[in-house]
Write a protein that holds these residues in place. Structure first.
Motif, PDB file in Angstrom:
ATOM      1  N   PHE B  26      21.300  64.581 -18.073  1.00  0.00           N
ATOM      2  CA  PHE B  26      21.910  63.291 -17.761  1.00  0.00           C
ATOM      3  C   PHE B  26      23.181  63.485 -16.939  1.00  0.00           C
ATOM      4  O   PHE B  26      23.380  62.831 -15.915  1.00  0.00           O
ATOM      5  CB  PHE B  26      22.219  62.537 -19.068  1.00  0.00           C
ATOM      6  N   PHE B  27      24.038  64.388 -17.388  1.00  0.00           N
ATOM      7  CA  PHE B  27      25.315  64.586 -16.686  1.00  0.00           C
ATOM      8  C   PHE B  27      25.108  65.164 -15.287  1.00  0.00           C
ATOM      9  O   PHE B  27      25.806  64.793 -14.356  1.00  0.00           O
ATOM     10  CB  PHE B  27      26.258  65.466 -17.512  1.00  0.00           C
ATOM     11  N   ILE B  28      24.125  66.059 -15.161  1.00  0.00           N
ATOM     12  CA  ILE B  28      23.859  66.639 -13.827  1.00  0.00           C
ATOM     13  C   ILE B  28      23.351  65.546 -12.883  1.00  0.00           C
ATOM     14  O   ILE B  28      23.762  65.468 -11.726  1.00  0.00           O
ATOM     15  CB  ILE B  28      22.840  67.806 -13.923  1.00  0.00           C
ATOM     16  N   THR B  30      23.862  62.266 -13.057  1.00  0.00           N
ATOM     17  CA  THR B  30      24.835  61.205 -12.755  1.00  0.00           C
ATOM     18  C   THR B  30      26.095  61.744 -12.080  1.00  0.00           C
ATOM     19  O   THR B  30      26.955  60.970 -11.689  1.00  0.00           O
ATOM     20  CB  THR B  30      25.262  60.449 -14.032  1.00  0.00           C
ATOM     21  N   TYR B  31      26.193  63.041 -11.920  1.00  0.00           N
ATOM     22  CA  TYR B  31      27.406  63.624 -11.330  1.00  0.00           C
ATOM     23  C   TYR B  31      27.445  63.387  -9.829  1.00  0.00           C
ATOM     24  O   TYR B  31      26.527  63.737  -9.105  1.00  0.00           O
ATOM     25  CB  TYR B  31      27.450  65.130 -11.620  1.00  0.00           C
TER      26      TYR B  31
END
Lengths: 156, 165
Positions: B26-28, B30-31
Motif C-alpha cells: 500500500f505504501f509503495i 501510494t508513495y
C-alpha cells in the motif's frame, strides 16, 4: 524407515529478520508519505529559478499558510476546483475572516487594517500573465496578507 | 512442571508477515515523491507614493515624511512578443540582460550614498510569470543582502504596458 524420516523433517525458516526488514520499510514509507501533497496541483507547471530556496520545515509547521494554485489562464484553483475571479476574491476574503477569527479567539483582537501573520503561498503556472497574478496579490493585500511565498522549481 | 519448562511455544508470524507485506505494498503504491520545489519568501507591501531616487537628493536621516513619500528604486519590465521579457529599465536606464541587472542592482544596494526605502517593480500585465521569476531570481540573489521587500505594480498603457505584439 525412510518414509517416516521424510514425515518428521519440517523446514521452518526463521522469518523474524524478514519481518524486521519489512517493518523498517513500512516505517520509512509512513514517515515520507505525504497524503495532503501540500495542495499540490499537477496541472501547474512552475517556473524555474536557481536561487529559490527549499521550504524551511520549522516554518512549514509553525506558520499558517494559504496555498493558491493559479493556472496558465490566471484562474485560481482551490482544492482542485477552478474558481472564477469573483469566487477567488470571495474565497480569499473568507479565509482572511477565518484567520482573523482564529487570532481573535487565541490571542485577542486584530484590527481591520492590521497585517495577518499567515503566509500566502502562490503556485502559479509559468505561463500565467502578470495581470491575473497581480489581481490575486492585490486581493490578498487588501485582506491583510503581506507575507508571500512564490513557488518555483529548483531545477528543470 | 519440568515438562512445562521444556515446552516450545511457537507464535505463528506468517499472518503478521502477510499483513506487513500488504501494508508495504500500500505504501509503495501510494508513495509520490514530492517535486523539488523551492520558494522566494518575501514581504510584498502595497505600492506607495514614490519619489524616484535618481531625481531626489538622498536624505541623511529618515524623517516622518518618509511614510508618505518613499524613496523608490524603480524597475520596469516590458513584455515583448508572446509575453516574454522585452525591455528592462532600472531607475529609467535600459538594462541588457540579467547579468547587467544584477550588477547594477548590487551597485545600488551597496552604495552608501544612494539609499532607498522600497524596490518597486512595474510589470507589463502581459508578461509571463516565468519571465518575472527571472527578475525576482536576480533580486533574491543579490550580495551581501538579497532584496526581498518588494512592491509590484502594473504598467499602465500610458507607460508602454500594452497588448502583446
Amino acid at each position: 524407515m525412510s518414509a517416516s524420516m521424510n514425515n518428521d523433517v519440517r523446514a521452518e525458516p526463521n522469518l523474524t529478520p524478514l519481518l524486521d526488514v519489512v517493518f523498517q520499510l513500512i516505517t520509512f514509507f509512513m514517515l515520507v508519505i505525504n497524503f495532503s501533497q501540500d495542495n499540490f496541483d499537477s496541472r501547474i507547471k512552475l517556473p524555474v529559478a536557481g536561487s529559490a530556496r527549499p521550504q524551511d520545515d520549522a516554518a512549514k509547521l509553525g506558520d499558517e499558510r494559504l496555498v493558491l494554485n493559479v493556472d496558465k489562464d490566471g484562474h485560481m484553483i482551490f482544492n482542485g476546483q477552478v474558481l472564477s475571479a469573483d469566487e477567488a476574491t470571495q474565497k480569499i476574503k473568507l479565509e482572511a475572516q477565518i484567520a482573523r477569527q482564529n487570532i481573535k479567539t487565541l490571542k485577542g483582537k486584530v484590527e481591520q487594517g492590521e497585517a495577518l501573520p499567515a503566509r500566502i503561498v502562490i503556485r502559479a503556472d509559468r505561463d500565467t500573465p502578470f495581470a491575473a497574478l497581480f489581481a490575486l496579490i492585490n486581493t490578498c493585500q487588501t485582506n491583510g496578507y503581506q507575507k508571500f511565498d512564490l513557488k518555483a522549481m529548483n531545477g528543470p | 512442571m519440568k515438562k512445562m519448562r521444556g515446552m516450545e511455544i511457537e507464535i505463528p508470524i506468517t499472518p503478521m508477515l502477510d499483513m506487513a507485506f500488504q501494508l508495504l505494498t500500500f505504501f509503495i503504491l501510494t508513495y509520490r515523491p514530492a517535486p523539488m520545489e523551492g520558494q522566494f519568501s518575501m514581504n510584498l507591501l502595497p505600492a506607495q507614493k514614490a519619489i524616484d531616487i535618481t531625481k531626489e537628493q538622498p536624505k541623511e536621516e529618515s524623517t516622518p515624511s518618509l511614510d508618505a513619500s518613499l524613496r523608490t528604486l524603480k524597475t520596469v519590465l516590458r513584455a515583448g512578443g508572446n509575453g516574454l521579457l522585452g525591455e528592462v529599465t532600472l531607475a529609467d536606464r535600459p538594462i541588457q540582460g540579467m547579468d547587467e541587472l544584477k550588477k547594477e542592482l548590487e551597485g545600488f544596494v551597496n552604495d552608501p550614498v544612494v539609499t532607498f526605502d522600497q524596490a518597486l517593480i512595474k510589470v507589463d500585465p502581459h508578461l509571463k510569470y516565468s519571465e518575472l521569476m527571472k527578475v525576482i531570481d536576480v533580486f533574491s540573489s543579490l550580495k551581501p543582502k538579497p532584496l526581498t521587500k518588494l512592491s509590484f505594480s502594473e504598467l499602465g498603457p500610458d507607460e508602454g504596458g500594452g497588448p502583446p505584439q
